[in-house]
Write an enzyme that holds these catalytic residues in place. Structure first.
Site, PDB file in Angstrom:
ATOM      1  N   GLY A  41       0.827  -1.210   0.000  1.00 27.24           N
ATOM      2  CA  GLY A  41       0.000   0.000   0.000  1.00 27.24           C
ATOM      3  C   GLY A  41       0.855   1.252   0.000  1.00 27.24           C
ATOM      4  O   GLY A  41       0.936   1.960   0.999  1.00 27.24           O
ATOM      5  N   SER A  47       5.420   7.001   2.869  1.00 23.30           N
ATOM      6  CA  SER A  47       6.087   6.050   3.770  1.00 23.30           C
ATOM      7  C   SER A  47       7.224   5.326   3.048  1.00 23.30           C
ATOM      8  O   SER A  47       8.237   4.984   3.663  1.00 23.30           O
ATOM      9  CB  SER A  47       5.091   5.040   4.332  1.00 23.30           C
ATOM     10  OG  SER A  47       4.309   4.473   3.305  1.00 23.30           O
ATOM     11  N   ASP A  66       1.828  -2.128  -4.666  1.00 23.48           N
ATOM     12  CA  ASP A  66       0.550  -1.394  -4.760  1.00 23.48           C
ATOM     13  C   ASP A  66       0.016  -1.565  -6.171  1.00 23.48           C
ATOM     14  O   ASP A  66       0.774  -1.435  -7.135  1.00 23.48           O
ATOM     15  CB  ASP A  66       0.781   0.099  -4.459  1.00 23.48           C
ATOM     16  CG  ASP A  66      -0.511   0.832  -4.113  1.00 23.48           C
ATOM     17  OD1 ASP A  66      -1.506   0.671  -4.837  1.00 23.48           O
ATOM     18  OD2 ASP A  66      -0.507   1.570  -3.118  1.00 23.48           O
ATOM     19  N   GLY A  70      -5.899   2.640  -6.046  1.00 20.23           N
ATOM     20  CA  GLY A  70      -6.572   3.200  -4.873  1.00 20.23           C
ATOM     21  C   GLY A  70      -7.320   2.150  -4.077  1.00 20.23           C
ATOM     22  O   GLY A  70      -7.761   1.144  -4.626  1.00 20.23           O
ATOM     23  N   ASP A 136      -0.095  -1.663   4.929  1.00 17.39           N
ATOM     24  CA  ASP A 136      -0.837  -0.395   4.899  1.00 17.39           C
ATOM     25  C   ASP A 136      -1.707  -0.369   3.643  1.00 17.39           C
ATOM     26  O   ASP A 136      -1.798   0.626   2.938  1.00 17.39           O
ATOM     27  CB  ASP A 136       0.156   0.771   4.915  1.00 17.39           C
ATOM     28  CG  ASP A 136      -0.517   2.106   5.152  1.00 17.39           C
ATOM     29  OD1 ASP A 136      -1.644   2.121   5.690  1.00 17.39           O
ATOM     30  OD2 ASP A 136       0.079   3.130   4.784  1.00 17.39           O
ATOM     31  N   HIS A 139      -8.415  -1.464   3.499  1.00 19.87           N
ATOM     32  CA  HIS A 139      -8.948  -1.585   4.858  1.00 19.87           C
ATOM     33  C   HIS A 139     -10.199  -2.453   4.938  1.00 19.87           C
ATOM     34  O   HIS A 139     -10.841  -2.507   5.991  1.00 19.87           O
ATOM     35  CB  HIS A 139      -9.240  -0.203   5.441  1.00 19.87           C
ATOM     36  CG  HIS A 139      -7.989   0.541   5.806  1.00 19.87           C
ATOM     37  ND1 HIS A 139      -6.733   0.072   5.500  1.00 19.87           N
ATOM     38  CD2 HIS A 139      -7.784   1.710   6.462  1.00 19.87           C
ATOM     39  CE1 HIS A 139      -5.834   0.937   5.950  1.00 19.87           C
ATOM     40  NE2 HIS A 139      -6.443   1.941   6.527  1.00 19.87           N
ATOM     41  N   HIS A 164      -0.392  -0.559   9.868  1.00 14.27           N
ATOM     42  CA  HIS A 164      -0.849   0.828  10.026  1.00 14.27           C
ATOM     43  C   HIS A 164      -2.362   0.915  10.205  1.00 14.27           C
ATOM     44  O   HIS A 164      -3.092   0.023   9.793  1.00 14.27           O
ATOM     45  CB  HIS A 164      -0.434   1.657   8.796  1.00 14.27           C
ATOM     46  CG  HIS A 164      -0.507   3.134   9.035  1.00 14.27           C
ATOM     47  ND1 HIS A 164      -1.019   4.005   8.109  1.00 14.27           N
ATOM     48  CD2 HIS A 164      -0.134   3.879  10.103  1.00 14.27           C
ATOM     49  CE1 HIS A 164      -0.936   5.244   8.603  1.00 14.27           C
ATOM     50  NE2 HIS A 164      -0.408   5.189   9.797  1.00 14.27           N
TER      51      HIS A 164
HETATM   52 MG    MG Z   1      -2.453   3.845   6.315  1.00 12.45          MG
END
Ligand code: MG
Length: 205
Positions: A41, A47, A66, A70, A136, A139, A164
């Site tokens: 991610g 990061s 990634d 999105g 990360d 979600h 994260h």
């Molecule tokens: Mg995050």
């Protein structure tokens, strides 16, 4: 102060607090002596830059995974949608252009290896042991579980798993990262290194 950190790091799009960034950098600085770091991610690379600067010190590598389309919350009409990162011609999000620009401007092209793919596809033939895995990604529960299942198996003993966006209270954010964090802690496979802000850290035993 982190050597090589751009003065305008705060201008780079992303969702990472200063104390979390420092913790990622410090862990990556120690762990990248043992092997490469994998980030899931990367978004626009904020990061990735902290991890990359740490890895550069040890002549190591960050694999930056990634699909650059999105996460759920970045899609058109969603809360975290950024129109500047939307490819209207294709009708999809495209964060890869912005990511590459940020990595190039920071001089990390030789340190950061982008893996532009979904988590499951990228993991399918993966064999390289990892010194640090930073989750990360998406979600949703499905995305978080896939990331956990696909990548923690490649973490070497003594390596660190960082997750994260841990929110105990559902009003603060989605619960999937916290769910995999709890799974990891309950697995008996990790030593708990505690939390920095919303970043959870666990060492593989
Ligand atoms: Mg995050």
């Amino acid at each position: 102060m982190i050597p090589g950190l751009p003065d305008d790091i705060d201008q780079i799009k992303g969702f990472l607090a200063e104390d979390e960034a420092q913790a990622l950098y410090q862990h990556a600085l120690q762990l990248s002596t043992l092997g490469p770091v994998l980030e899931i991610g990367s978004y626009c690379g904020k990061s990735t830059i902290y991890l990359g600067l740490a890895c550069r010190t040890n002549n190591s590598t960050v694999f930056a995974l990634d699909h650059h389309r999105g996460s759920e919350e970045h899609q058109l009409g969603e809360f975290f949608h950024d129109p500047a990162l939307y490819d209207a011609g294709e009708g999809v999000m495209d964060t890869f252009r912005e990511f590459r620009s940020n990595i190039r401007r920071t001089g990390l092209d030789e340190v950061v290896v982008p893996v532009v793919a979904g988590s499951e596809a990228a993991a399918k033939h993966w064999q390289t042991p990892l010194a640090m895995v930073f989750i990360d990604g998406g979600h949703s529960m499905e995305a978080a579980l896939t990331d956990y299942r696909c990548w923690t198996t490649h973490l070497m003993r003594g390596g660190v798993l960082a997750i994260h966006d841990l929110f105990e209270d559902a009003h603060e954010g989605g619960q999937a990262p916290y769910a995999i964090y709890r799974m990891a802690r309950a697995s008996g496979l990790f030593e708990d290194l505690g939390q920095v802000n919303s970043l959870g850290l666990l060492r593989r035993l």
